[in-house]
Motif scaffolding. Structure first.
Motif, PDB file in Angstrom:
ATOM      1  N   ASP A  79       0.874  -1.166   0.000  1.00 37.91           N
ATOM      2  CA  ASP A  79       0.000   0.000   0.000  1.00 37.91           C
ATOM      3  C   ASP A  79       0.916   1.223   0.000  1.00 37.91           C
ATOM      4  O   ASP A  79       2.064   1.129   0.388  1.00 37.91           O
ATOM      5  N   ALA A  80       0.435   2.354  -0.406  1.00 42.04           N
ATOM      6  CA  ALA A  80       1.256   3.568  -0.431  1.00 42.04           C
ATOM      7  C   ALA A  80       1.725   3.967   0.969  1.00 42.04           C
ATOM      8  O   ALA A  80       2.764   4.591   1.126  1.00 42.04           O
ATOM      9  N   ARG A  81       0.979   3.588   2.006  1.00 39.84           N
ATOM     10  CA  ARG A  81       1.310   4.000   3.371  1.00 39.84           C
ATOM     11  C   ARG A  81       2.046   2.951   4.173  1.00 39.84           C
ATOM     12  O   ARG A  81       2.621   3.245   5.216  1.00 39.84           O
ATOM     13  N   TYR A  82       2.019   1.693   3.736  1.00 44.02           N
ATOM     14  CA  TYR A  82       2.647   0.612   4.493  1.00 44.02           C
ATOM     15  C   TYR A  82       2.839  -0.613   3.607  1.00 44.02           C
ATOM     16  O   TYR A  82       2.262  -0.704   2.521  1.00 44.02           O
ATOM     17  N   VAL A  83       3.673  -1.540   4.087  1.00 41.15           N
ATOM     18  CA  VAL A  83       3.751  -2.877   3.513  1.00 41.15           C
ATOM     19  C   VAL A  83       3.394  -3.840   4.637  1.00 41.15           C
ATOM     20  O   VAL A  83       3.845  -3.675   5.774  1.00 41.15           O
ATOM     21  N   GLU A  84       2.544  -4.792   4.328  1.00 40.15           N
ATOM     22  CA  GLU A  84       2.071  -5.731   5.350  1.00 40.15           C
ATOM     23  C   GLU A  84       2.508  -7.140   4.999  1.00 40.15           C
ATOM     24  O   GLU A  84       2.233  -7.638   3.898  1.00 40.15           O
ATOM     25  N   LEU A  85       3.192  -7.769   5.944  1.00 40.91           N
ATOM     26  CA  LEU A  85       3.610  -9.150   5.777  1.00 40.91           C
ATOM     27  C   LEU A  85       2.430 -10.073   6.043  1.00 40.91           C
ATOM     28  O   LEU A  85       1.893 -10.092   7.153  1.00 40.91           O
ATOM     29  N   ILE A  86       2.018 -10.811   5.024  1.00 41.46           N
ATOM     30  CA  ILE A  86       0.962 -11.815   5.189  1.00 41.46           C
ATOM     31  C   ILE A  86       1.587 -13.054   5.823  1.00 41.46           C
ATOM     32  O   ILE A  86       1.167 -13.496   6.882  1.00 41.46           O
ATOM     33  N   GLN A  87       2.614 -13.603   5.145  1.00 38.44           N
ATOM     34  CA  GLN A  87       3.359 -14.728   5.696  1.00 38.44           C
ATOM     35  C   GLN A  87       4.608 -14.984   4.854  1.00 38.44           C
ATOM     36  O   GLN A  87       4.563 -14.910   3.634  1.00 38.44           O
ATOM     37  N   VAL A  88       5.707 -15.232   5.523  1.00 37.71           N
ATOM     38  CA  VAL A  88       6.950 -15.676   4.878  1.00 37.71           C
ATOM     39  C   VAL A  88       7.738 -16.496   5.884  1.00 37.71           C
ATOM     40  O   VAL A  88       7.510 -16.401   7.083  1.00 37.71           O
ATOM     41  N   CYS A  89       8.663 -17.275   5.391  1.00 36.50           N
ATOM     42  CA  CYS A  89       9.620 -17.919   6.297  1.00 36.50           C
ATOM     43  C   CYS A  89      10.999 -17.317   6.084  1.00 36.50           C
ATOM     44  O   CYS A  89      11.944 -17.690   6.767  1.00 36.50           O
TER      45      CYS A  89
ATOM     46  N   GLY B 111       1.930 -10.893  10.023  1.00 42.23           N
ATOM     47  CA  GLY B 111       1.296  -9.868  10.843  1.00 42.23           C
ATOM     48  C   GLY B 111       2.141  -8.641  11.111  1.00 42.23           C
ATOM     49  O   GLY B 111       1.751  -7.782  11.897  1.00 42.23           O
ATOM     50  N   LEU B 112       3.291  -8.513  10.460  1.00 43.72           N
ATOM     51  CA  LEU B 112       4.154  -7.346  10.613  1.00 43.72           C
ATOM     52  C   LEU B 112       3.750  -6.296   9.582  1.00 43.72           C
ATOM     53  O   LEU B 112       3.569  -6.615   8.409  1.00 43.72           O
ATOM     54  N   VAL B 113       3.612  -5.055  10.022  1.00 44.12           N
ATOM     55  CA  VAL B 113       3.320  -3.939   9.123  1.00 44.12           C
ATOM     56  C   VAL B 113       4.482  -2.958   9.233  1.00 44.12           C
ATOM     57  O   VAL B 113       4.826  -2.513  10.325  1.00 44.12           O
ATOM     58  N   ILE B 114       5.094  -2.645   8.098  1.00 48.74           N
ATOM     59  CA  ILE B 114       6.198  -1.675   8.071  1.00 48.74           C
ATOM     60  C   ILE B 114       5.667  -0.376   7.496  1.00 48.74           C
ATOM     61  O   ILE B 114       5.158  -0.347   6.373  1.00 48.74           O
ATOM     62  N   GLU B 115       5.774   0.694   8.284  1.00 53.74           N
ATOM     63  CA  GLU B 115       5.258   2.006   7.867  1.00 53.74           C
ATOM     64  C   GLU B 115       6.358   2.924   7.359  1.00 53.74           C
ATOM     65  O   GLU B 115       6.062   3.992   6.843  1.00 53.74           O
ATOM     66  N   GLY B 116       7.613   2.538   7.511  1.00 61.44           N
ATOM     67  CA  GLY B 116       8.713   3.353   7.013  1.00 61.44           C
ATOM     68  C   GLY B 116       9.979   3.124   7.802  1.00 61.44           C
ATOM     69  O   GLY B 116      10.019   2.344   8.748  1.00 61.44           O
ATOM     70  N   VAL B 117      11.013   3.821   7.366  1.00 62.33           N
ATOM     71  CA  VAL B 117      12.319   3.776   8.016  1.00 62.33           C
ATOM     72  C   VAL B 117      12.727   5.212   8.313  1.00 62.33           C
ATOM     73  O   VAL B 117      12.565   6.097   7.469  1.00 62.33           O
ATOM     74  N   ILE B 118      13.241   5.438   9.521  1.00 63.28           N
ATOM     75  CA  ILE B 118      13.634   6.771   9.941  1.00 63.28           C
ATOM     76  C   ILE B 118      15.113   6.765  10.294  1.00 63.28           C
ATOM     77  O   ILE B 118      15.567   5.950  11.095  1.00 63.28           O
ATOM     78  N   ILE B 119      15.836   7.678   9.666  1.00 61.65           N
ATOM     79  CA  ILE B 119      17.255   7.886   9.973  1.00 61.65           C
ATOM     80  C   ILE B 119      17.342   9.302  10.526  1.00 61.65           C
ATOM     81  O   ILE B 119      17.040  10.268   9.812  1.00 61.65           O
TER      82      ILE B 119
END
Length: 170
Positions: free
Chosen positions: A43-53, A159-167
């Protein structure tokens, strides 16, 4: 054939550069298996992990956005959904490398300890600090690389949602 991996975009708007802080949008991240909707929702605002190993998320910013000889911290802005799974006994590693000749800096974080919420975000790790090179080895065309990994346990997680990275300056 299209790749199952997602290459981050370099279009404008992916980076928000302010005086003491650079924010990378989730759309600027390279995501292993991110091109396959069975594993990730983009999505433009986040990436959502459905499932991975195999969790592997990478990105970079040009060093010209950072000051020479300056201490920074790297944080991923995330949420853990209420139905998040597979994070127990699976530490996630966060990496920062300020330039191709720099030493890689790592920190681990236990995402199973992050409060699960549909709306409340957390910054992880609380502090992964690095110092940019001094004038003698600072190259503006070089890149500050970073990543988020859990590739060793081989367990399914989601179930992990990444909204961005901040430096930002430490």
């Amino acid at each position: 054939m299209a790749s199952p991996h997602r290459k981050g975009s370099n279009i404008e708007g992916i980076l928000d550069v302010k005086r003491d802080k650079v924010t990378v949008s989730p759309l600027g991240l390279d995501i292993t298996w991110g091109g396959d909707s069975r594993y990730w929702r983009i999505d433009a605002r986040y990436v959502e992990l459905i499932q991975v190993c195999w969790l592997e998320v990478n990105g970079s910013v040009e060093m010209k956005h950072l000051e020479k000889s300056t201490k920074y911290k790297l944080e991923f802005k995330i949420r853990m959904k209420p139905d998040a799974f597979g994070w127990n006994d699976s530490p996630v590693y966060i990496m920062a490398m300020p330039g191709k000749k720099a030493k890689c800096i790592w920190a681990s974080v236990d995402l199973s300890r992050i409060k699960k919420s549909e709306q409340e975000s957390s910054l992880i790790p609380p502090r992964l600090e690095f110092t940019t090179p001094g004038p003698e080895s600072f190259h503006e065309d070089d890149r500050m690389s970073f990543g988020l990994f859990e590739i060793w346990k081989g367990r399914w997680k989601g179930g992990l949602v990444i909204e961005g990275v901040i430096i930002s300056r430490a």
